[in-house]
Enzyme design. Sequence first.
Site, PDB file in Angstrom:
ATOM      1  N   LYS A 138      63.116  72.393 110.665  1.00  0.00           N
ATOM      2  CA  LYS A 138      64.235  73.178 111.483  1.00  0.00           C
ATOM      3  C   LYS A 138      64.105  74.355 111.829  1.00  0.00           C
ATOM      4  O   LYS A 138      63.940  75.107 110.901  1.00  0.00           O
ATOM      5  CB  LYS A 138      65.671  72.526 110.754  1.00  0.00           C
ATOM      6  CG  LYS A 138      65.894  71.255 110.478  1.00  0.00           C
ATOM      7  CD  LYS A 138      67.258  70.855 110.025  1.00  0.00           C
ATOM      8  CE  LYS A 138      67.570  69.370 109.766  1.00  0.00           C
ATOM      9  NZ  LYS A 138      68.763  69.014 108.871  1.00  0.00           N
ATOM     10  N   TYR A 188      70.062  73.792 116.129  1.00  0.00           N
ATOM     11  CA  TYR A 188      68.699  73.643 115.697  1.00  0.00           C
ATOM     12  C   TYR A 188      67.757  72.908 115.997  1.00  0.00           C
ATOM     13  O   TYR A 188      68.069  71.655 116.858  1.00  0.00           O
ATOM     14  CB  TYR A 188      68.895  73.525 114.371  1.00  0.00           C
ATOM     15  CG  TYR A 188      69.627  72.449 113.863  1.00  0.00           C
ATOM     16  CD1 TYR A 188      69.378  71.095 113.340  1.00  0.00           C
ATOM     17  CD2 TYR A 188      71.069  72.358 113.718  1.00  0.00           C
ATOM     18  CE1 TYR A 188      69.931  69.868 113.180  1.00  0.00           C
ATOM     19  CE2 TYR A 188      71.962  71.366 113.590  1.00  0.00           C
ATOM     20  CZ  TYR A 188      71.193  70.121 113.134  1.00  0.00           C
ATOM     21  OH  TYR A 188      72.091  68.961 112.753  1.00  0.00           O
ATOM     22  N   ASP A 242      79.532  63.405 102.409  1.00  0.00           N
ATOM     23  CA  ASP A 242      78.603  64.431 101.351  1.00  0.00           C
ATOM     24  C   ASP A 242      79.672  64.723 100.275  1.00  0.00           C
ATOM     25  O   ASP A 242      78.962  65.250  99.419  1.00  0.00           O
ATOM     26  CB  ASP A 242      78.903  65.822 102.499  1.00  0.00           C
ATOM     27  CG  ASP A 242      78.113  65.930 103.797  1.00  0.00           C
ATOM     28  OD1 ASP A 242      77.052  65.068 103.654  1.00  0.00           O
ATOM     29  OD2 ASP A 242      78.312  66.819 104.743  1.00  0.00           O
ATOM     30  N   HIS A 291      71.561  67.749 103.401  1.00  0.00           N
ATOM     31  CA  HIS A 291      71.038  66.638 104.315  1.00  0.00           C
ATOM     32  C   HIS A 291      69.537  66.753 104.230  1.00  0.00           C
ATOM     33  O   HIS A 291      68.773  67.697 104.252  1.00  0.00           O
ATOM     34  CB  HIS A 291      71.512  66.694 105.644  1.00  0.00           C
ATOM     35  CG  HIS A 291      73.018  66.420 105.666  1.00  0.00           C
ATOM     36  ND1 HIS A 291      73.798  67.111 106.513  1.00  0.00           N
ATOM     37  CD2 HIS A 291      73.763  65.847 104.797  1.00  0.00           C
ATOM     38  CE1 HIS A 291      75.124  66.927 106.363  1.00  0.00           C
ATOM     39  NE2 HIS A 291      75.325  66.093 105.155  1.00  0.00           N
TER      40      HIS A 291
END
Length: 184
Positions: A64, A124, A167, A55
């Site tokens: 991140k 995260y 996905d 992603h």
Amino acid sequence: MIKGLVVIEPKIYSDERGFFYEFFNRQQLLKYGVNEEFVQGNHSKSSFGVLRGLHFQIQRAQGKLIRVLRGEILDVVVDLRKGSETFGEYFKIVLSESNRKILFVPKGFAHGFLTLKENTEIEYLCTDFYAPDFDSGILWNDKDLNIDWELEKYDLKEDDLIISEKDKNQGTLKEFIEKGGEIN
């Protein structure tokens, strides 16, 4: 390792009561060259064999800071920074509750992970907010990327993986490049 990625191995203080460590310390991040402001924190829980990714946001890109609270993941990032010497290359690392490693991924990377233990939880911090209008991704098993997800090592087959429909239907790196291939 790809330039811009940072793996942090925090100092852990353990005794009979348990443990303590700092998973986020701005001064420490600055020493690693990470000068980012984090604006959003995410927490996810996944079953064994869940594969999430790859992603990214094509605009409002997110850096991140990733860690595992419980369980273990194979974390994979792909360099999508236009003009980067390592464009299209990937980096992978095992992050777990036992090794307590933390991975900083700067803006311009696609991110995904495979859960290697049941009830794995990751947390995260992100440098920008989730923007669904700019949500995008690359197919996890893109033949041009040729990512080794180490399925055999974890006694998994491709059919065993739990992957969202979104996905499963992502485009390839080649298609991303054909569309302009740029993350802002």
